[in-house]
Structure formats: C-alpha cells, structure tokens
Design a protein around this motif. Structure first.
Motif, PDB file in Angstrom:
ATOM      1  N   UNK A  19      -6.549  -1.985 -11.808  1.00 52.31           N
ATOM      2  CA  UNK A  19      -7.694  -2.222 -10.920  1.00 52.31           C
ATOM      3  C   UNK A  19      -7.373  -3.358  -9.957  1.00 52.31           C
ATOM      4  N   UNK A  20      -7.700  -3.129  -8.693  1.00 47.25           N
ATOM      5  CA  UNK A  20      -7.428  -4.128  -7.670  1.00 47.25           C
ATOM      6  C   UNK A  20      -6.102  -3.932  -6.969  1.00 47.25           C
ATOM      7  N   UNK A  21      -5.282  -3.016  -7.464  1.00 46.45           N
ATOM      8  CA  UNK A  21      -3.993  -2.751  -6.846  1.00 46.45           C
ATOM      9  C   UNK A  21      -3.913  -1.330  -6.288  1.00 46.45           C
ATOM     10  N   UNK A  22      -5.072  -0.690  -6.077  1.00 41.31           N
ATOM     11  CA  UNK A  22      -5.088   0.647  -5.509  1.00 41.31           C
ATOM     12  C   UNK A  22      -4.616   0.589  -4.056  1.00 41.31           C
ATOM     13  N   UNK A  23      -3.923   1.628  -3.612  1.00 44.08           N
ATOM     14  CA  UNK A  23      -3.380   1.624  -2.248  1.00 44.08           C
ATOM     15  C   UNK A  23      -4.486   1.466  -1.205  1.00 44.08           C
ATOM     16  N   UNK A  24      -5.633   2.080  -1.444  1.00 44.79           N
ATOM     17  CA  UNK A  24      -6.742   1.980  -0.481  1.00 44.79           C
ATOM     18  C   UNK A  24      -7.153   0.520  -0.276  1.00 44.79           C
ATOM     19  N   UNK A  25      -7.234  -0.243  -1.356  1.00 46.06           N
ATOM     20  CA  UNK A  25      -7.601  -1.651  -1.258  1.00 46.06           C
ATOM     21  C   UNK A  25      -6.503  -2.453  -0.564  1.00 46.06           C
ATOM     22  N   UNK A  26      -5.261  -2.152  -0.870  1.00 43.56           N
ATOM     23  CA  UNK A  26      -4.153  -2.865  -0.227  1.00 43.56           C
ATOM     24  C   UNK A  26      -4.126  -2.585   1.270  1.00 43.56           C
TER      25      UNK A  26
ATOM     26  N   UNK B  82       2.504   1.545  -3.508  1.00 43.12           N
ATOM     27  CA  UNK B  82       1.544   1.955  -4.546  1.00 43.12           C
ATOM     28  C   UNK B  82       1.095   3.393  -4.310  1.00 43.12           C
ATOM     29  N   UNK B  83       1.041   3.823  -3.058  1.00 37.48           N
ATOM     30  CA  UNK B  83       0.699   5.221  -2.742  1.00 37.48           C
ATOM     31  C   UNK B  83       1.646   6.166  -3.476  1.00 37.48           C
ATOM     32  N   UNK B  84       2.920   5.828  -3.460  1.00 42.03           N
ATOM     33  CA  UNK B  84       3.894   6.642  -4.171  1.00 42.03           C
ATOM     34  C   UNK B  84       3.671   6.607  -5.666  1.00 42.03           C
ATOM     35  N   UNK B  85       3.375   5.439  -6.196  1.00 39.99           N
ATOM     36  CA  UNK B  85       3.113   5.276  -7.626  1.00 39.99           C
ATOM     37  C   UNK B  85       1.890   6.092  -8.031  1.00 39.99           C
ATOM     38  N   UNK B  86       0.867   6.132  -7.160  1.00 36.54           N
ATOM     39  CA  UNK B  86      -0.380   6.839  -7.481  1.00 36.54           C
ATOM     40  C   UNK B  86      -0.207   8.351  -7.607  1.00 36.54           C
ATOM     41  N   UNK B  87       0.932   8.880  -7.165  1.00 30.64           N
ATOM     42  CA  UNK B  87       1.148  10.319  -7.317  1.00 30.64           C
ATOM     43  C   UNK B  87       1.391  10.704  -8.782  1.00 30.64           C
ATOM     44  N   UNK B  88       1.787   9.722  -9.609  1.00 28.81           N
ATOM     45  CA  UNK B  88       2.019  10.063 -11.011  1.00 28.81           C
ATOM     46  C   UNK B  88       1.300   9.160 -12.018  1.00 28.81           C
ATOM     47  N   UNK B  89       0.710   8.066 -11.574  1.00 34.38           N
ATOM     48  CA  UNK B  89      -0.044   7.209 -12.502  1.00 34.38           C
ATOM     49  C   UNK B  89      -1.083   6.408 -11.730  1.00 34.38           C
ATOM     50  N   UNK B  90      -1.981   5.804 -12.471  1.00 33.83           N
ATOM     51  CA  UNK B  90      -3.049   4.999 -11.861  1.00 33.83           C
ATOM     52  C   UNK B  90      -2.666   3.518 -11.931  1.00 33.83           C
TER      53      UNK B  90
ATOM     54  N   UNK C  98       0.821  -1.213   0.000  1.00 30.89           N
ATOM     55  CA  UNK C  98       0.000   0.000   0.000  1.00 30.89           C
ATOM     56  C   UNK C  98       0.847   1.251   0.000  1.00 30.89           C
ATOM     57  N   UNK C  99       1.910   1.249   0.831  1.00 33.26           N
ATOM     58  CA  UNK C  99       2.813   2.406   0.862  1.00 33.26           C
ATOM     59  C   UNK C  99       3.502   2.594  -0.492  1.00 33.26           C
TER      60      UNK C  99
END
Length: 133
Positions: free
Chosen positions: A75-82, A64-72, A61-62
């Motif tokens: 599906x199913x690998x969002x930090x919130x779900x992790x 992917x949180x970093x990855x989410x700052x520049x890309x999506x 989750x941590x």
C-alpha cells in the motif's frame, strides 16, 4: 492543501446552500507541497526538507507498473500513486462552489502560519524564532 477551518466552513456552506444531488469541489486552488515547505522555512527560519524530483516518481511508477502485472505492491507504492507524485498538482475547478456556495480559502502563507502555531501549542513548545506575519 487547505486549512481545516476553511474546509469545515465550506462543507457547512455546501450542506446549507447547496442543491440536493449536486456535487461541489470545495478544495482550494492546486498547491504544491514544496510551496508549503518554502513558506514554513520563511516563517520559522528552519531549512525546508529537500524534495525529490518528479521524474524519480515517474521512473518508479513505470517500474511498479511492470511489477503490478504479476503481483500487488505494498500500500502506498501503487503505480497510480507514484505517477500522481510525478505531477505534484491536483487540478480542480472549484468555480461552481465559489459561485453557488461562496466558498473561501485563506492564503497558503496564512494557513501554514496558523497550522505551525497550533502545532507548537499542542506540543507546549515555543518557536525557535519569532514567526513573521
């Protein structure tokens, strides 16, 4: 993790007995997936799959949180779900539905046993061992 017949019956109760505009949580108490796997192992004698420690999902989750700052992420690998998988529990308060609607849920052991029997029937299979009641 509720048995489908219980969910359907409780939705029906909400439609018949609930007050218009009110919201009711008809889910049962929080249950963990590994609990259901352990019960299935007890009932069938088939070893339950190994579970991944929650800390692995927290770490992912941590990351992917970093990855989410520049890309999506996919599906199913969002930090919130992790992060959700890290906790494993969904905290619900169904006291209002129990009080106003008289909702009921069968014990997890019974629900797992009935589901496994249904699944075997759908596949036209017999259990490897006699399932304990």
């Amino acid at each position: 993790m509720d048995y489908v017949e219980d969910t359907a019956r409780n939705i029906y109760r909400a439609m018949r007995k609930g007050e218009p505009g009110e919201e009711y949580l008809i889910a049962s108490e929080p249950r963990r997936l590994d609990e259901a796997f352990d019960i299935a192992e007890e009932l069938t004698g088939i070893e339950a799959p190994r579970s991944v420690p929650g800390s692995v999902f927290r770490w992912l989750g941590h990351a992917i949180s970093g990855v989410e700052t520049f890309t999506r992420p996919p599906a199913g690998f969002e930090s919130e779900l992790l992060y959700f998988f890290d906790t494993g529990d969904v905290l619900v308060d169904n006291s209002k539905a129990r009080r106003d609607l008289d909702i009921e849920h069968r014990p997890l052991r019974e629900a797992v046993r009935q589901y496994l029997e249904w699944e075997l029937d759908q596949q036209d299979m017999r259990p490897l061992v006699e399932m304990q009641h």
